[in-house]
Design an enzyme around this catalytic site. Sequence first.
Site, PDB file in Angstrom:
ATOM      1  N   THR A   1      22.072  30.332  65.310  1.00 17.91           N
ATOM      2  CA  THR A   1      23.356  31.030  65.430  1.00 17.91           C
ATOM      3  C   THR A   1      23.181  32.431  65.994  1.00 17.91           C
ATOM      4  OG1 THR A   1      25.062  32.056  64.048  1.00 17.91           O
ATOM      5  CG2 THR A   1      23.009  31.581  62.962  1.00 17.91           C
ATOM      6  N   ASP A   2      24.255  32.974  66.562  1.00 15.95           N
ATOM      7  CA  ASP A   2      24.223  34.370  67.015  1.00 15.95           C
ATOM      8  C   ASP A   2      24.282  35.337  65.834  1.00 15.95           C
ATOM      9  OD1 ASP A   2      26.885  33.995  66.231  1.00 15.95           O
ATOM     10  OD2 ASP A   2      27.768  34.756  68.084  1.00 15.95           O
ATOM     11  N   GLU A   3      24.590  34.834  64.624  1.00 16.53           N
ATOM     12  CA  GLU A   3      24.759  35.738  63.477  1.00 16.53           C
ATOM     13  C   GLU A   3      23.441  36.388  63.071  1.00 16.53           C
ATOM     14  OE1 GLU A   3      27.484  34.424  60.457  1.00 16.53           O
ATOM     15  OE2 GLU A   3      28.483  33.078  61.858  1.00 16.53           O
TER      16      GLU A   3
ATOM     17  N   TYR B   1      23.611  33.693  54.624  1.00 19.92           N
ATOM     18  CA  TYR B   1      23.560  32.640  55.644  1.00 19.92           C
ATOM     19  C   TYR B   1      22.714  33.083  56.836  1.00 19.92           C
ATOM     20  CZ  TYR B   1      25.006  30.009  59.790  1.00 19.92           C
ATOM     21  OH  TYR B   1      25.004  29.300  60.965  1.00 19.92           O
TER      22      TYR B   1
ATOM     23  N   LYS C   1      19.047  31.739  58.226  1.00 21.40           N
ATOM     24  CA  LYS C   1      18.892  31.172  59.580  1.00 21.40           C
ATOM     25  C   LYS C   1      17.842  31.987  60.340  1.00 21.40           C
ATOM     26  CE  LYS C   1      20.790  28.245  61.428  1.00 21.40           C
ATOM     27  NZ  LYS C   1      20.532  26.769  61.494  1.00 21.40           N
TER      28      LYS C   1
HETATM   29  P1  NAD Z   1      28.005  21.725  58.792  1.00 22.03           P
HETATM   30  O1  NAD Z   1      27.958  22.526  57.530  1.00 22.03           O
HETATM   31  O2  NAD Z   1      29.314  21.192  59.268  1.00 22.03           O
HETATM   32  O3  NAD Z   1      27.014  20.476  58.691  1.00 22.03           O
HETATM   33  C1  NAD Z   1      25.737  20.577  58.144  1.00 22.03           C
HETATM   34  C2  NAD Z   1      25.185  19.171  57.940  1.00 22.03           C
HETATM   35  O4  NAD Z   1      23.845  19.304  57.414  1.00 22.03           O
HETATM   36  C3  NAD Z   1      25.975  18.339  56.931  1.00 22.03           C
HETATM   37  O5  NAD Z   1      26.167  17.025  57.421  1.00 22.03           O
HETATM   38  C4  NAD Z   1      25.084  18.331  55.684  1.00 22.03           C
HETATM   39  O6  NAD Z   1      25.236  17.161  54.899  1.00 22.03           O
HETATM   40  C5  NAD Z   1      23.698  18.422  56.305  1.00 22.03           C
HETATM   41  N1  NAD Z   1      22.713  19.010  55.371  1.00 22.03           N
HETATM   42  C6  NAD Z   1      22.848  20.133  54.627  1.00 22.03           C
HETATM   43  N2  NAD Z   1      21.748  20.327  53.883  1.00 22.03           N
HETATM   44  C7  NAD Z   1      20.895  19.309  54.178  1.00 22.03           C
HETATM   45  C8  NAD Z   1      19.589  18.967  53.729  1.00 22.03           C
HETATM   46  N3  NAD Z   1      18.943  19.701  52.805  1.00 22.03           N
HETATM   47  N4  NAD Z   1      18.996  17.869  54.252  1.00 22.03           N
HETATM   48  C9  NAD Z   1      19.645  17.090  55.183  1.00 22.03           C
HETATM   49  N5  NAD Z   1      20.886  17.361  55.615  1.00 22.03           N
HETATM   50  C10 NAD Z   1      21.501  18.463  55.118  1.00 22.03           C
HETATM   51  O7  NAD Z   1      27.345  22.680  59.896  1.00 22.03           O
HETATM   52  P2  NAD Z   1      27.673  22.803  61.455  1.00 22.03           P
HETATM   53  O8  NAD Z   1      28.794  23.749  61.626  1.00 22.03           O
HETATM   54  O9  NAD Z   1      27.737  21.448  62.028  1.00 22.03           O
HETATM   55  O10 NAD Z   1      26.352  23.542  61.957  1.00 22.03           O
HETATM   56  C11 NAD Z   1      25.224  22.788  62.412  1.00 22.03           C
HETATM   57  C12 NAD Z   1      24.133  23.752  62.817  1.00 22.03           C
HETATM   58  O11 NAD Z   1      24.617  24.631  63.846  1.00 22.03           O
HETATM   59  C13 NAD Z   1      23.662  24.663  61.675  1.00 22.03           C
HETATM   60  O12 NAD Z   1      22.274  24.809  61.774  1.00 22.03           O
HETATM   61  C14 NAD Z   1      24.362  25.983  61.957  1.00 22.03           C
HETATM   62  O13 NAD Z   1      23.612  27.070  61.466  1.00 22.03           O
HETATM   63  C15 NAD Z   1      24.419  25.979  63.459  1.00 22.03           C
HETATM   64  N6  NAD Z   1      25.522  26.739  64.076  1.00 22.03           N
HETATM   65  C16 NAD Z   1      26.805  26.524  63.666  1.00 22.03           C
HETATM   66  C17 NAD Z   1      27.848  27.216  64.277  1.00 22.03           C
HETATM   67  C18 NAD Z   1      29.285  26.988  63.904  1.00 22.03           C
HETATM   68  O14 NAD Z   1      30.174  27.697  64.405  1.00 22.03           O
HETATM   69  N7  NAD Z   1      29.601  26.018  63.068  1.00 22.03           N
HETATM   70  C19 NAD Z   1      27.571  28.134  65.302  1.00 22.03           C
HETATM   71  C20 NAD Z   1      26.234  28.322  65.688  1.00 22.03           C
HETATM   72  C21 NAD Z   1      25.221  27.603  65.072  1.00 22.03           C
HETATM   73  P1  TYD Z   2      34.179  31.521  59.767  1.00 21.60           P
HETATM   74  O1  TYD Z   2      34.900  30.385  60.401  1.00 21.60           O
HETATM   75  O2  TYD Z   2      33.863  31.449  58.312  1.00 21.60           O
HETATM   76  O3  TYD Z   2      32.861  31.776  60.638  1.00 21.60           O
HETATM   77  P2  TYD Z   2      31.789  33.014  60.579  1.00 21.60           P
HETATM   78  O4  TYD Z   2      32.003  33.814  59.365  1.00 21.60           O
HETATM   79  O5  TYD Z   2      30.494  32.257  60.557  1.00 21.60           O
HETATM   80  O6  TYD Z   2      32.019  33.786  61.852  1.00 21.60           O
HETATM   81  O7  TYD Z   2      35.037  32.832  60.007  1.00 21.60           O
HETATM   82  C1  TYD Z   2      35.366  33.279  61.308  1.00 21.60           C
HETATM   83  C2  TYD Z   2      36.061  34.609  61.162  1.00 21.60           C
HETATM   84  O8  TYD Z   2      37.307  34.410  60.485  1.00 21.60           O
HETATM   85  C3  TYD Z   2      35.279  35.603  60.323  1.00 21.60           C
HETATM   86  O9  TYD Z   2      35.436  36.916  60.886  1.00 21.60           O
HETATM   87  C4  TYD Z   2      35.954  35.543  58.959  1.00 21.60           C
HETATM   88  C5  TYD Z   2      37.389  35.191  59.282  1.00 21.60           C
HETATM   89  N1  TYD Z   2      38.115  34.389  58.255  1.00 21.60           N
HETATM   90  C6  TYD Z   2      39.355  34.810  57.785  1.00 21.60           C
HETATM   91  O10 TYD Z   2      39.878  35.864  58.207  1.00 21.60           O
HETATM   92  N2  TYD Z   2      39.982  34.054  56.836  1.00 21.60           N
HETATM   93  C7  TYD Z   2      39.443  32.912  56.343  1.00 21.60           C
HETATM   94  O11 TYD Z   2      40.061  32.265  55.431  1.00 21.60           O
HETATM   95  C8  TYD Z   2      38.176  32.465  56.852  1.00 21.60           C
HETATM   96  C9  TYD Z   2      37.529  31.203  56.347  1.00 21.60           C
HETATM   97  C10 TYD Z   2      37.552  33.238  57.827  1.00 21.60           C
END
Ligand code: NAD
Ligand code: TYD
Length: 353
Positions: A132-134, A158, A162
Amino acid sequence: MILVTGGAGFIGANFVLDWLNFSDEAVLNVDKLTYAGNLRTLQSLQNDERHVFVRADICDQASLSTLLAEHRPRAILHFAAESHVDRSIHGPADFVQTNVVGTFTLLEAARQYWNTLDAAGKAAFRFLHVSTDEVFGSLSETDSQFSEATPYAPNSPYSATKAGSDHLVRAYHHTYGLPVLTTNCSNNYGPYQFPEKLIPLMISNALAGKPLPVYGDGKNVRDWLYVGDHCSAIREVLARGMLGETYNIGGWNEKKNIDVVHTLCDQLNRLRPKEQGSYHDQITYVTDRPGHDRRYAIDARKLERELGWKPTETFETGIARTVQWYLDNQPWVDEIISGDYRKWVETNYTQRA
Ligand code: NAD
Ligand code: TYD
């Protein structure tokens, strides 16, 4: 075949579905099925022999080693993680366990398996780590975007976990020569996202007539990328990325949260008008998230320059598709909004003024 971890989650499942649309190479999908994993998302693959699902924890090295020896994948794509910042504030332990210990365990299993391959198999093997960019921390309004050279400065449990996993992946390349690639992506949105994240939460609250809880002043900025574009970037990096390199993936779509929420309300007003009033009336400002990062912004020029990747969706087209998807797939959301999800809503929102 390829091995995908976390393929029942939001991005992992989109990746598996897209992969099998573009290729006949089979997928071994390893997922623990935490609250965020949902096999309904993969229902269309039920009778597809190119998809093998195994419920397993990435912290369980014995299971991982058995699976690797049995299926002999040519690549591991590591999506599995605890992924929600607010949950990491309420309960960081699971994040340390899965994101740090789990990634370490997977790397160990991968290294042992990789050592059993012949020279050609070793050279062709890839471990692609999805991050992630975070990990880069928070930008001010005037700072330049994150590049691959930006120092790590994670601020939430988080992002810290990561970041730890990214460092382990890097170390396994430098120390053991494991052929790794890392991607750092901005905020994703699109079909099958769990309704605890901003965009699906706002859509489902809006439709249910509930408040739309905007944290703080609503001016925090995120870069938004449509999930299908993230999947295509990962396919490119897997195919042609330089070993040991990291690639930033972004949508060139910086938006303030409040503007995202207004856009969603506009779309819903158009597609599913309320009997009275407007969805905008449901917007409510609530207590901010502790340590809330102000701005994330990605410079994705390396990926474009070196691998020719660019996103295909604009924010406007991606959001329109996403809102329509949620309107068309209410049963998918309804199944989640029950039981454990209710407990989470209580934990996260009832104490916010
Ligand atoms: P998500 O939370 O929707 O899904 C995570 C999946 O991992 C789930 O299916 C869960 O059951 C599985 N999981 C969790 N713990 C596990 C374990 N111990 N063993 C096996 N499986 C396990 O997450 P996402 O949004 O799909 O993100 C996927 C990846 O992309 C993550 O690594 C996250 O850090 C990264 N990412 C997400 C975003 C975003 O905006 N969602 C952005 C950048 C990077
Ligand atoms: P989120 O989807 O949780 O992603 P991340 O924190 O990983 O960027 O949140 C996106 C942005 O939206 C973040 O600045 C927090 C804000 N947010 C709200 O304002 N209200 C909410 O209920 C949630 C879940 C997020």
